[in-house]
Design a protein around this motif. Structure first.
Motif, PDB file in Angstrom:
ATOM      1  N   GLN A 260     -18.566-113.995  23.268  1.00 17.11           N
ATOM      2  CA  GLN A 260     -17.334-113.097  23.416  1.00 17.11           C
ATOM      3  C   GLN A 260     -17.244-112.239  24.466  1.00 17.11           C
ATOM      4  OE1 GLN A 260     -16.203-111.536  19.529  1.00 17.11           O
ATOM      5  NE2 GLN A 260     -17.112-113.105  18.308  1.00 17.11           N
ATOM      6  N   ASP A 261     -18.301-111.911  24.823  1.00 21.53           N
ATOM      7  CA  ASP A 261     -18.319-110.897  25.942  1.00 21.53           C
ATOM      8  C   ASP A 261     -17.885-111.499  27.339  1.00 21.53           C
ATOM      9  OD1 ASP A 261     -19.590-109.084  24.396  1.00 21.53           O
ATOM     10  OD2 ASP A 261     -21.567-109.536  24.741  1.00 21.53           O
ATOM     11  N   GLY A 262     -18.097-112.836  27.455  1.00 17.86           N
ATOM     12  CA  GLY A 262     -17.790-113.209  28.677  1.00 17.86           C
ATOM     13  C   GLY A 262     -16.275-113.257  28.850  1.00 17.86           C
ATOM     14  N   TYR A 263     -15.351-113.431  27.941  1.00 18.10           N
ATOM     15  CA  TYR A 263     -14.016-113.408  27.926  1.00 18.10           C
ATOM     16  C   TYR A 263     -13.237-112.696  29.099  1.00 18.10           C
ATOM     17  CZ  TYR A 263      -9.153-114.486  26.651  1.00 18.10           C
ATOM     18  OH  TYR A 263      -7.658-114.615  26.750  1.00 18.10           O
ATOM     19  N   SER A 264     -13.267-111.455  28.968  1.00 17.52           N
ATOM     20  CA  SER A 264     -12.703-110.521  29.746  1.00 17.52           C
ATOM     21  C   SER A 264     -13.179-110.628  31.104  1.00 17.52           C
ATOM     22  CB  SER A 264     -12.830-109.061  29.231  1.00 17.52           C
ATOM     23  OG  SER A 264     -14.229-108.609  29.124  1.00 17.52           O
ATOM     24  N   ILE A 265     -14.436-110.652  31.443  1.00 14.25           N
ATOM     25  CA  ILE A 265     -15.025-111.075  32.771  1.00 14.25           C
ATOM     26  C   ILE A 265     -14.275-112.347  33.620  1.00 14.25           C
ATOM     27  CG2 ILE A 265     -17.090-111.481  34.106  1.00 14.25           C
ATOM     28  CD1 ILE A 265     -18.648-110.218  31.938  1.00 14.25           C
ATOM     29  N   LEU A 266     -14.392-113.423  32.649  1.00 14.81           N
ATOM     30  CA  LEU A 266     -13.425-114.529  33.261  1.00 14.81           C
ATOM     31  C   LEU A 266     -12.048-114.503  33.545  1.00 14.81           C
ATOM     32  CD1 LEU A 266     -13.842-117.456  34.001  1.00 14.81           C
ATOM     33  CD2 LEU A 266     -13.294-118.086  31.470  1.00 14.81           C
ATOM     34  N   CYS A 267     -11.454-113.785  32.478  1.00 11.98           N
ATOM     35  CA  CYS A 267     -10.231-113.408  32.769  1.00 11.98           C
ATOM     36  C   CYS A 267      -9.867-112.783  34.139  1.00 11.98           C
ATOM     37  CB  CYS A 267      -9.586-112.649  31.660  1.00 11.98           C
ATOM     38  SG  CYS A 267      -9.145-113.668  30.164  1.00 11.98           S
ATOM     39  N   LYS A 268     -10.509-111.739  34.192  1.00 14.94           N
ATOM     40  CA  LYS A 268     -10.531-110.851  35.584  1.00 14.94           C
ATOM     41  C   LYS A 268     -10.628-111.924  36.752  1.00 14.94           C
ATOM     42  CE  LYS A 268     -11.673-106.200  33.983  1.00 14.94           C
ATOM     43  NZ  LYS A 268     -12.434-105.245  33.953  1.00 14.94           N
ATOM     44  N   GLU A 313      -9.341-104.729  22.808  1.00 14.16           N
ATOM     45  CA  GLU A 313      -8.467-103.508  22.947  1.00 14.16           C
ATOM     46  C   GLU A 313      -9.316-102.086  23.231  1.00 14.16           C
ATOM     47  OE1 GLU A 313      -5.009-101.521  23.490  1.00 14.16           O
ATOM     48  OE2 GLU A 313      -5.188-103.611  22.882  1.00 14.16           O
ATOM     49  N   ASN A 314     -10.482-102.099  22.428  1.00 10.76           N
ATOM     50  CA  ASN A 314     -11.045-100.991  22.685  1.00 10.76           C
ATOM     51  C   ASN A 314     -11.992-100.839  24.194  1.00 10.76           C
ATOM     52  OD1 ASN A 314     -10.819 -99.907  20.150  1.00 10.76           O
ATOM     53  ND2 ASN A 314     -12.272-101.264  19.234  1.00 10.76           N
ATOM     54  N   GLU A 315     -12.331-102.054  24.717  1.00 10.49           N
ATOM     55  CA  GLU A 315     -12.864-102.103  26.132  1.00 10.49           C
ATOM     56  C   GLU A 315     -11.564-101.674  26.925  1.00 10.49           C
ATOM     57  OE1 GLU A 315     -14.129-106.090  26.464  1.00 10.49           O
ATOM     58  OE2 GLU A 315     -16.001-105.772  25.254  1.00 10.49           O
ATOM     59  N   GLY A 316     -10.496-102.301  26.727  1.00 15.79           N
ATOM     60  CA  GLY A 316      -9.356-101.843  27.664  1.00 15.79           C
ATOM     61  C   GLY A 316      -9.276-102.555  28.918  1.00 15.79           C
ATOM     62  N   SER A 317     -10.130-103.880  28.798  1.00 14.38           N
ATOM     63  CA  SER A 317     -10.475-104.666  29.939  1.00 14.38           C
ATOM     64  C   SER A 317      -9.381-105.425  30.490  1.00 14.38           C
ATOM     65  CB  SER A 317     -11.757-105.491  29.796  1.00 14.38           C
ATOM     66  OG  SER A 317     -11.449-106.202  28.655  1.00 14.38           O
ATOM     67  N   ILE A 318      -8.487-106.045  29.462  1.00 18.18           N
ATOM     68  CA  ILE A 318      -7.363-106.861  29.655  1.00 18.18           C
ATOM     69  C   ILE A 318      -6.271-106.425  28.812  1.00 18.18           C
ATOM     70  CG2 ILE A 318      -8.866-108.752  30.581  1.00 18.18           C
ATOM     71  CD1 ILE A 318      -8.415-110.221  27.932  1.00 18.18           C
ATOM     72  N   ASN A 319      -5.065-106.751  29.470  1.00 18.80           N
ATOM     73  CA  ASN A 319      -3.941-106.604  28.358  1.00 18.80           C
ATOM     74  C   ASN A 319      -3.652-107.599  27.508  1.00 18.80           C
ATOM     75  OD1 ASN A 319      -1.671-104.953  27.950  1.00 18.80           O
ATOM     76  ND2 ASN A 319      -0.348-106.572  28.869  1.00 18.80           N
ATOM     77  N   ILE A 320      -3.243-107.078  26.295  1.00 18.96           N
ATOM     78  CA  ILE A 320      -3.103-107.939  25.085  1.00 18.96           C
ATOM     79  C   ILE A 320      -1.798-107.903  24.717  1.00 18.96           C
ATOM     80  CG2 ILE A 320      -3.909-108.702  22.902  1.00 18.96           C
ATOM     81  CD1 ILE A 320      -6.652-107.546  23.505  1.00 18.96           C
ATOM     82  N   ASP A 321      -0.956-108.891  24.392  1.00 15.67           N
ATOM     83  CA  ASP A 321       0.288-108.828  23.956  1.00 15.67           C
ATOM     84  C   ASP A 321       0.360-108.984  22.341  1.00 15.67           C
ATOM     85  OD1 ASP A 321       3.092-108.696  23.549  1.00 15.67           O
ATOM     86  OD2 ASP A 321       3.464-110.747  24.404  1.00 15.67           O
ATOM     87  N   TYR A 322       0.663-108.089  21.865  1.00 16.46           N
ATOM     88  CA  TYR A 322       0.545-108.087  20.394  1.00 16.46           C
ATOM     89  C   TYR A 322       1.803-108.393  19.534  1.00 16.46           C
ATOM     90  CZ  TYR A 322      -4.267-105.790  20.400  1.00 16.46           C
ATOM     91  OH  TYR A 322      -5.627-105.439  20.810  1.00 16.46           O
TER      92      TYR A 322
END
Length: 447
Positions: A260-268, A313-322
């Motif tokens: 799971q940790d790599g998802y936000s890195i890849l998105c960026k 959300e807690n990381e604040g790394s990418i924007n999530i549309d809820y």
């Protein structure tokens, strides 16, 4: 009962902002989310408990606003909404003028992904005689005017020459018009030759899977010789964007409990490299038991997906549309009468999950009659949400597609224990909407 009541598709909740209570109302039937005064909030809450509304409690403008938002409705309105959704679903599922085909030109693949549910299935590629039968099959549906294809596999581009033959044969030998094409691919073989072909035969959507940043992806999605595939896929995506600018490129990132940790890195990385050119979403890995009755413990279920979003959300790394989206009540391949999954030997299935499983073959394109009309009918009649009384009464119906037809059929006829309810239901709609509301307020302040 009075002339009006509070819709059962209304949710009331509060949140705090700057130590002050905020009173919020959400209607899932209109996907309307509003902030009201405490007085209006309490009156609506009381009216919901009492079952009717005293119109004189509200000013004329407030009453009309709440009525337009479908928070205040006539006593029969909610049931009428469900009936209309049922009618829309029937019309969509049994429409005969359009055919949707999920075509697997091959069941072979050039990758050896460890989580692949197709790896134990035989490798076959569609022959010229099977293509002949496919053309006859399409033409045999006399009421069909248009065709849409999703290329699937295996890896469909392993059999690119077969794809070309099928498209060209449909153009030349079918009275129906091919109006849409999508492809689900690993992206490795999406070379210049493929791009040139699809310039003439446009793709609406390309879905490519990338499983995290380069090192992580190459461990999971590699060639049979162990060679990584990340850099070539990224290079191909760049060529696709340049060569097929009108095609929507979607990147699926398979998410399991261990990556799971790599998802936000890849998105960026992807957004920096291809700004506003692609969409990225998590595809939660779901591994079924041997009898296909439930998910095994390594799978990502709804509660795991919610925890994953909370972590982001807690990381604040990418924007999530809820915020939810209203769902049109149209079915998938499994529940539409002129929709099929076609395997490389011409075998017909009603769901992608069934491909390669001989017990789940409903027919063959070479035959006018179904082999398993009972199985076809299970999907058509029992697969849609309209067969489920719980769905008909559910608050989330307007923002839920009704869940997976394959899982519903497995539950009803094969001892399945699947949970196919919306993530909004599992996580609590108020939690998601509070996050959305608070983030929107913060963004408005910044702007």
């Amino acid at each position: 009962m009075g002339d009006y009541t509070i819709s059962r598709y209304t949710s009331l909740f509060t949140t705090k902002r700057n130590n002050t209570d905020e009173f919020l109302i959400y209607s899932s039937i209109t996907n309307c989310f509003i902030n009201v005064s405490e007085d209006v909030f309490q009156k609506i809450n009381l009216a919901r408990k009492n079952g009717n509304i005293n119109k004189s409690l509200f000013s004329k403008n407030t009453f009309e606003f709440l009525k337009e938002a479908k928070i205040i409705v006539a006593p029969t309105a909610d049931d009428a909404f469900v009936r209309q959704c049922e009618i829309d679903t029937y019309i969509s599922n049994y429409a005969s003028s359009h055919m949707s085909l999920s075509l697997a030109p091959t069941s072979s693949c050039n990758f050896v992904c460890p989580y692949c549910y197709e790896k134990s299935k035989p490798n076959n590629t569609m022959s010229d005689s099977t293509i002949d039968s496919l053309i006859k099959f399409i033409n045999g549906h006399e009421q069909v005017k248009t065709v849409g294809i999703t290329w699937y596999g295996g890896e469909p581009l392993v059999a690119f020459e077969t794809i070309k033959k099928i498209v060209e044969r449909i153009d030349s030998d079918c009275r129906t018009k091919l109006i849409s094409q999508d492809i689900v691919t690993n992206g490795y073989n999406f070379n210049d030759k493929v791009i040139e072909f699809f310039k003439c035969h446009p793709l609406n959507r390309i879905q490519i899977t990338i499983d995290g940043p380069e090192e992580e992806h190459n461990k999971l999605r590699k060639l049979a010789n162990g060679k990584g595939t990340y850099n070539r896929i990224i290079s191909n995506i760049s060529s696709i964007i340049q060569g097929l600018p009108d095609t929507h490129v979607v990147i699926r990132v398979n998410i399991g409990k261990d990556n799971q940790d790599g998802y936000s890195i890849l998105c960026k990385e992807l957004q920096e490299r291809f700004p506003n050119k692609i969409s990225v979403y998590p595809g939660f890995i779901r591994i079924h038991d041997e009898n296909q009755t439930h998910l095994v413990c390594d799978s990502m279920e709804q509660k795991d997906a919610i925890a994953f979003y909370e972590k982001l959300e807690n990381e604040g790394s990418i924007n999530i549309d809820y915020y939810p989206h209203l769902c049109q009540k149209r079915g998938c391949v499994a529940t539409c009468s002129t929709a099929y999954v076609v395997g490389p030997l011409g075998e017909l299935y009603k769901c992608w999950n069934d491909m390669g499983n001989e017990e789940m073959i409903v027919g063959n394109i070479a035959s006018e009659k179904l082999i398993r009309p009972d199985l076809y009918n299970q999907y058509m009649v029992e697969g849609p949400w309209i067969s489920d009384d719980d769905c008909k009464k559910c608050f989330f119906l307007p923002i839920c597609s009704g869940g997976c037809a394959w899982q519903r059929v497995r539950n009803k006829f094969h001892g399945g224990l699947y949970n196919f309810c919306s993530i909004y239901k599992e996580g609590g709609i108020d939690k998601f909407l509070k996050l959305y509301y608070n983030k929107s307020i913060a963004l408005n302040k910044k702007s």
